[in-house]
Motif scaffolding. Structure first.
Motif, mmCIF file in Angstrom:
data_model
loop_
_atom_site.group_PDB
_atom_site.id
_atom_site.type_symbol
_atom_site.label_atom_id
_atom_site.label_comp_id
_atom_site.label_asym_id
_atom_site.label_seq_id
_atom_site.Cartn_x
_atom_site.Cartn_y
_atom_site.Cartn_z
ATOM 1 N N TYR A 197 -79.742 26.178 -23.190
ATOM 2 C CA TYR A 197 -80.502 25.162 -23.625
ATOM 3 C C TYR A 197 -80.174 24.500 -24.927
ATOM 4 O O TYR A 197 -80.142 23.285 -25.174
ATOM 5 N N ASN A 198 -79.539 25.404 -26.046
ATOM 6 C CA ASN A 198 -79.120 24.859 -27.290
ATOM 7 C C ASN A 198 -77.843 24.041 -27.088
ATOM 8 O O ASN A 198 -78.021 23.048 -27.706
ATOM 9 N N THR A 199 -76.979 24.221 -26.027
ATOM 10 C CA THR A 199 -75.924 23.353 -25.815
ATOM 11 C C THR A 199 -76.415 21.990 -25.224
ATOM 12 O O THR A 199 -75.863 20.841 -25.583
ATOM 13 N N LEU A 200 -77.494 22.062 -24.326
ATOM 14 C CA LEU A 200 -78.093 20.729 -23.929
ATOM 15 C C LEU A 200 -78.412 19.948 -24.812
ATOM 16 O O LEU A 200 -78.473 18.703 -24.901
ATOM 17 N N LEU A 201 -79.202 20.352 -25.830
ATOM 18 C CA LEU A 201 -79.698 19.698 -27.137
ATOM 19 C C LEU A 201 -78.592 19.250 -27.872
ATOM 20 O O LEU A 201 -78.726 18.148 -28.490
ATOM 21 N N SER A 202 -77.531 19.941 -28.063
ATOM 22 C CA SER A 202 -76.428 19.666 -28.957
ATOM 23 C C SER A 202 -75.490 18.340 -28.347
ATOM 24 O O SER A 202 -75.313 17.802 -29.161
ATOM 25 N N ILE A 203 -75.379 18.143 -27.394
ATOM 26 C CA ILE A 203 -74.762 17.296 -26.321
ATOM 27 C C ILE A 203 -75.445 15.827 -27.044
ATOM 28 O O ILE A 203 -74.485 15.040 -27.168
ATOM 29 N N PHE A 204 -76.621 15.785 -26.829
ATOM 30 C CA PHE A 204 -77.321 14.506 -27.359
ATOM 31 C C PHE A 204 -76.772 14.077 -28.603
ATOM 32 O O PHE A 204 -76.780 12.957 -28.835
ATOM 33 N N TYR A 205 -76.968 14.970 -29.619
ATOM 34 C CA TYR A 205 -76.576 14.569 -30.992
ATOM 35 C C TYR A 205 -75.168 14.272 -31.361
ATOM 36 O O TYR A 205 -74.711 13.599 -32.144
ATOM 37 N N ILE A 206 -74.278 14.930 -30.349
ATOM 38 C CA ILE A 206 -72.823 14.226 -30.714
ATOM 39 C C ILE A 206 -72.615 12.921 -30.475
ATOM 40 O O ILE A 206 -72.164 12.300 -31.342
ATOM 41 N N SER A 207 -73.294 12.553 -29.210
ATOM 42 C CA SER A 207 -73.183 10.718 -29.096
ATOM 43 C C SER A 207 -74.063 9.991 -29.990
ATOM 44 O O SER A 207 -73.660 9.076 -30.667
ATOM 45 N N TYR A 208 -75.230 10.749 -30.613
ATOM 46 C CA TYR A 208 -75.779 10.065 -31.494
ATOM 47 C C TYR A 208 -75.589 9.866 -32.485
ATOM 48 O O TYR A 208 -75.560 9.079 -33.301
ATOM 49 N N ILE A 209 -74.592 10.878 -33.403
ATOM 50 C CA ILE A 209 -73.836 10.744 -34.598
ATOM 51 C C ILE A 209 -72.962 9.873 -34.378
ATOM 52 O O ILE A 209 -72.678 8.824 -35.377
ATOM 53 N N VAL A 210 -71.995 9.904 -33.446
ATOM 54 C CA VAL A 210 -70.851 9.052 -33.441
ATOM 55 C C VAL A 210 -71.144 7.897 -33.319
ATOM 56 O O VAL A 210 -70.342 6.949 -33.765
ATOM 57 N N PHE A 211 -72.045 7.415 -32.706
ATOM 58 C CA PHE A 211 -72.228 5.769 -32.300
ATOM 59 C C PHE A 211 -73.165 5.315 -33.348
ATOM 60 O O PHE A 211 -73.806 4.222 -33.158
ATOM 61 N N GLU A 212 -73.767 5.910 -34.578
ATOM 62 C CA GLU A 212 -74.825 5.449 -35.191
ATOM 63 C C GLU A 212 -74.345 4.401 -36.191
ATOM 64 O O GLU A 212 -74.759 3.199 -36.030
ATOM 65 N N ILE A 213 -73.256 4.315 -36.790
ATOM 66 C CA ILE A 213 -72.587 3.184 -37.535
ATOM 67 C C ILE A 213 -72.209 1.891 -36.598
ATOM 68 O O ILE A 213 -72.705 0.868 -37.001
ATOM 69 N N PRO A 214 -71.548 2.388 -35.465
ATOM 70 C CA PRO A 214 -71.087 1.144 -34.642
ATOM 71 C C PRO A 214 -72.159 0.398 -34.044
ATOM 72 O O PRO A 214 -72.120 -0.717 -33.708
ATOM 73 N N SER A 215 -73.115 1.188 -33.616
ATOM 74 C CA SER A 215 -74.304 0.720 -33.065
ATOM 75 C C SER A 215 -75.145 -0.320 -34.135
ATOM 76 O O SER A 215 -75.652 -1.468 -33.789
ATOM 77 N N ASN A 216 -75.110 -0.118 -35.575
ATOM 78 C CA ASN A 216 -75.981 -0.793 -36.472
ATOM 79 C C ASN A 216 -75.107 -1.977 -36.518
ATOM 80 O O ASN A 216 -75.553 -3.095 -36.871
ATOM 81 N N LEU A 217 -73.786 -1.861 -36.686
ATOM 82 C CA LEU A 217 -72.884 -3.072 -36.858
ATOM 83 C C LEU A 217 -73.146 -4.002 -35.798
ATOM 84 O O LEU A 217 -73.132 -5.216 -35.808
ATOM 85 N N ALA A 218 -73.301 -3.479 -34.499
ATOM 86 C CA ALA A 218 -73.391 -4.279 -33.342
ATOM 87 C C ALA A 218 -74.866 -4.987 -33.287
ATOM 88 O O ALA A 218 -74.931 -5.993 -32.878
#
Length: 509
Positions: A98-119
């Motif tokens: 269950y914790n792995t399933l939650l963590s996967i979400f945050y990996i992409s969430y963190i990586v795409f934070e700044i690129p998304s706001n520049l877009a």
């Protein structure tokens, strides 16, 4: 104030513009910015500002608030689905599945934070925010059809990609419309949807689970499908209702558009435009800013609590009341979130009144410390349930306060987009930590998770206090600088690019 005349135009709400020029021309020429000392070159009629602010409140805030409500629901409903049999149906048997399933979400969430706001800045938030909502709504529906853990992880990763831009994107969007002092409360009007999503999500999940089926779907699958479909519908509507910036708002008169632009520009030191062009130096200074980084650190620590509650409050309540039915457990998660919603509006509202944010960082920590101390110090179910109210009464308010602080400590539009994304990127590292703060073998008392959150709240108290003292010390140091001498020989563009290194810049506590 360095104004260029004495004309007072009550229609536009702007004073200090030469009678030979209309308001629109004056705004285009940059008269509604500041001089090199940070003084606004125009003054504004308070009544005209109040009418404009109310109009913006009614036209902009409700749409982004509803979108963020379902953004948070689509993220956190996995906690409700867990109680409805998700782990068993997906064959999740390991301690950490269950914790792995939650963590996967945050990996992409963190990586795409700044690129998304520049877009978001490049495309325009009026289009980009509805697009993100549409995509994560589709991803939520897709979760209803997964059959094993790898498939669920894949969909959660995609969900994180599209949800990553919502909170910083909406915060950046609102900064185009509101003054620094007004922003914290307006951010709270959409971030309040985080605790309300916990309350409403629990009620909605309870109602959905009372259905026999939804098409061919049953139990927890209905939660993802129905809530995702609602999100898709709202996003399609928002393509029509959201306007990109004041200049394109069909519901504003030309005089109101000029006032909306001028009053925001008047707080931006030596900036000739509200929406500046992309500049790499401004991108860097939006990130490499001492107060932004301190704020982001505090938000990281706070998000350990906020996201931990989103994912694990249903589990915590289930351990407090183990004999209750699944629907009863879902309903018991609602009252703490209602209290959290109230304080999420109260504290930023006070921040608006006093135009202060850092002090409310400090004031938010003691109640969280008290709540986790109660969890660690007692096993009584009533004491522990009461503790959840102390937690929600202050931790959610740091969301709007931190984003408002990150926005206030930069000067240009480009840097503001980056500073907000930086704040959220750090914050979601806290979310990633939260996914591993409550491990099944540590239950039902969860000493590790509760101890971690107690430590995080304590560090927030210390870090925020030290930052406040540093801001005041540095402002006093800056008062001794010779503005004319330091700006001598610099071009207008070079002065604009100084950001917080401008000699007339002052930190806004």
């Amino acid at each position: 104030m360095g104004s260029q005349g004495s004309l007072s135009d009550k229609t536009s709400g702007i004073t200090g513009v030469n009678q030979q020029e209309d308001i629109h021309t004056a705004a285009e020429k940059g008269l509604a910015a500041t001089d090199k000392y940070g003084e606004a070159t125009v003054q504004f009629d308070k009544d005209a500002e109040r009418r404009l602010r109310l109009k913006i409140d009614l036209m902009i805030v409700p749409t982004v608030a509803v979108l963020y409500l379902f953004c948070f629901i689509d993220r956190a409903n996995i906690g409700n689905a867990r109680l409805a049999g998700l782990e068993k149906d997906l064959g999740m048997t390991g301690t950490y599945d269950y914790n792995t399933l939650l963590s996967i979400f945050y990996i992409s969430y963190i990586v795409f934070e700044i690129p998304s706001n520049l877009a978001c800045k490049w495309i325009g938030p009026g289009w980009f925010i509805p697009f993100l909502s549409l995509c994560f709504g589709i991803a939520s529906v897709g979760t209803a059809f997964v059959n094993n853990l790898p498939q669920a992880c894949g969909v959660r990763f995609v969900l994180g990609v599209f949800e990553s831009g919502m909170m910083p994107g909406i915060s950046y969007y609102l900064s185009r419309w509101y003054r620094r002092s007004e922003l914290a409360f307006r951010l709270s009007l959409f971030i309040v949807m985080s605790p309300l999503a916990g309350a409403f999500g629990g009620l909605l999940a309870s109602g959905i689970l009372s259905l026999e089926s939804f098409g061919s779907l049953h139990r927890w699958r209905m939660i993802f499908a129905i809530e995702g479909i609602i999100t898709i519908g709202l996003s399609l509507i928002s393509f029509i209702t959201l306007t990109d910036r004041p200049e394109t708002a069909r519901w504003l008169t030309q005089e109101e558009k000029d006032l909306a632009v001028a009053r925001v520009k008047s707080e931006r030191l030596s900036q000739s435009s509200v929406l500046d062009g992309f500049d790499r130096k401004k991108v860097w200074l939006g990130f490499w800013n001492p107060v932004v980084l301190s704020t982001a650190w505090v938000f990281l620590l706070n998000n350990i609590t906020v996201q931990g509650l989103a994912f694990f409050l249903p589990t915590i309540v289930a351990n407090i009341y183990p004999t209750y039915t699944t629907v009863q457990k879902q309903l018991y998660t609602v009252p703490p979130y209602i209290v959290g919603a109230f304080f999420t509006l109260l504290l930023p509202g006070l921040a608006w009144k006093f135009d202060r944010r850092q002090v409310f960082f400090i004031l938010s920590a003691p109640l969280v410390i008290m709540g986790y101390s109660m969890f660690l110090g007692s096993t009584d179910s009533k004491v522990r349930y009461a503790a959840t109210f102390f937690l929600t009464s202050s931790c959610f308010s740091l969301g709007p306060l931190a984003n408002a602080q990150a926005a206030a400590q930069v000067n240009s539009d480009t840097s503001r987009g980056v500073s907000l994304a930086t704040n959220m990127m750090f914050g979601n590292v806290g979310g990633l930590i939260a996914t591993w703060s409550y491990i099944s073998w540590d239950g039902p008392n969860y000493h590790i998770g509760n101890g971690l959150n107690l430590a995080a709240a304590s560090v927030i108290l210390i870090s925020s206090t030290l930052t406040l003292f540093w801001m005041k010390w540095d402002n006093k140091r800056r008062e001794k600088r010779d503005v004319d001498q330091e700006l001598s020989g610099l071009t207008a563009e070079e002065i604009e690019n100084l950001e917080w290194r401008h000699p007339a810049w002052r930190w806004k506590p």
